[in-house]
Design an enzyme around this catalytic site. Structure first.
Site, short mmCIF file in Angstrom:
data_model
loop_
_atom_site.label_atom_id
_atom_site.label_comp_id
_atom_site.label_asym_id
_atom_site.label_seq_id
_atom_site.Cartn_x
_atom_site.Cartn_y
_atom_site.Cartn_z
N LEU A 99 10.58 8.23 -1.89
CA LEU A 99 11.41 7.95 -0.73
C LEU A 99 10.60 7.58 0.52
O LEU A 99 11.01 6.72 1.29
CB LEU A 99 12.31 9.15 -0.41
CG LEU A 99 13.17 9.04 0.84
CD1 LEU A 99 14.19 7.93 0.68
CD2 LEU A 99 13.84 10.34 1.15
N ASN A 100 9.46 8.19 0.73
CA ASN A 100 8.69 7.90 1.95
C ASN A 100 8.09 6.50 1.94
O ASN A 100 7.55 6.07 2.95
CB ASN A 100 7.61 8.95 2.16
CG ASN A 100 8.20 10.26 2.62
OD1 ASN A 100 9.40 10.37 2.83
ND2 ASN A 100 7.38 11.26 2.77
N TYR A 101 8.16 5.82 0.81
CA TYR A 101 7.77 4.41 0.73
C TYR A 101 9.03 3.62 0.40
O TYR A 101 9.13 3.00 -0.65
CB TYR A 101 6.69 4.18 -0.33
CG TYR A 101 5.46 5.01 -0.12
CD1 TYR A 101 4.89 5.15 1.14
CD2 TYR A 101 4.85 5.65 -1.18
CE1 TYR A 101 3.76 5.92 1.33
CE2 TYR A 101 3.71 6.41 -1.00
CZ TYR A 101 3.17 6.55 0.26
OH TYR A 101 2.05 7.30 0.44
#
Length: 139
Positions: free
Chosen positions: A79-81
């Protein structure tokens, strides 16, 4: 990679103590059984739309090329990418189903369902949202 300009792959190793944490203990489930997380990156200086499309397409080609070597059913993502190519949500009538497309990749099926349930309780009006946020269930 030599054929595509300015491509970079970064591998973040997984395993060790990280594998001991249950995939259900936290929303981030990609622990046991994964060797590494791969970050796809391309850089360019030309600000034209043509250059943007060209270099983004190079990244998509590399992503497709890597398919046989990565997780499957679903192909997992971090999710953080955030990657809008794997799905977006219009937050309309089909929000839950639209969210499943990226939600299963980011969180796996069980965690996605659990996160939707929590989101529905704490933000029933879905005030905090973006193209890939956890949707709420209709009442």
């Amino acid at each position: 990679m030599k054929e595509l300009e300015n491509q970079m792959l970064a591998f973040n190793p997984y395993g060790g103590r990280m594998s001991e944490i249950s995939k259900f203990a936290k929303p981030f489930p990609h622990r046991s059984g994964n060797i590494a997380k791969i970050q796809y990156e391309v850089n360019w200086e030309d600000l034209s739309d043509e250059a943007e499309n060209r270099y983004l397409n190079f990244t998509r080609l590399m992503y497709d090329y890597m398919t046989p070597f990565v997780s499957k059913n679903p192909r997992e993502a971090f999710l953080n990418y955030r990657d809008l190519d794997i799905g977006i949500n219009s937050h309309g009538r089909n929000a839950y189903t639209e969210g499943m497309v990226y939600g299963h990749k980011y969180f796996k099926e069980t965690n996605y369902k659990r996160l939707v349930s929590v989101k529905t309780k704490v933000d029933p009006d879905n005030f905090f949202r973006n193209e890939q946020s956890i949707p709420t269930l209709s009442s």
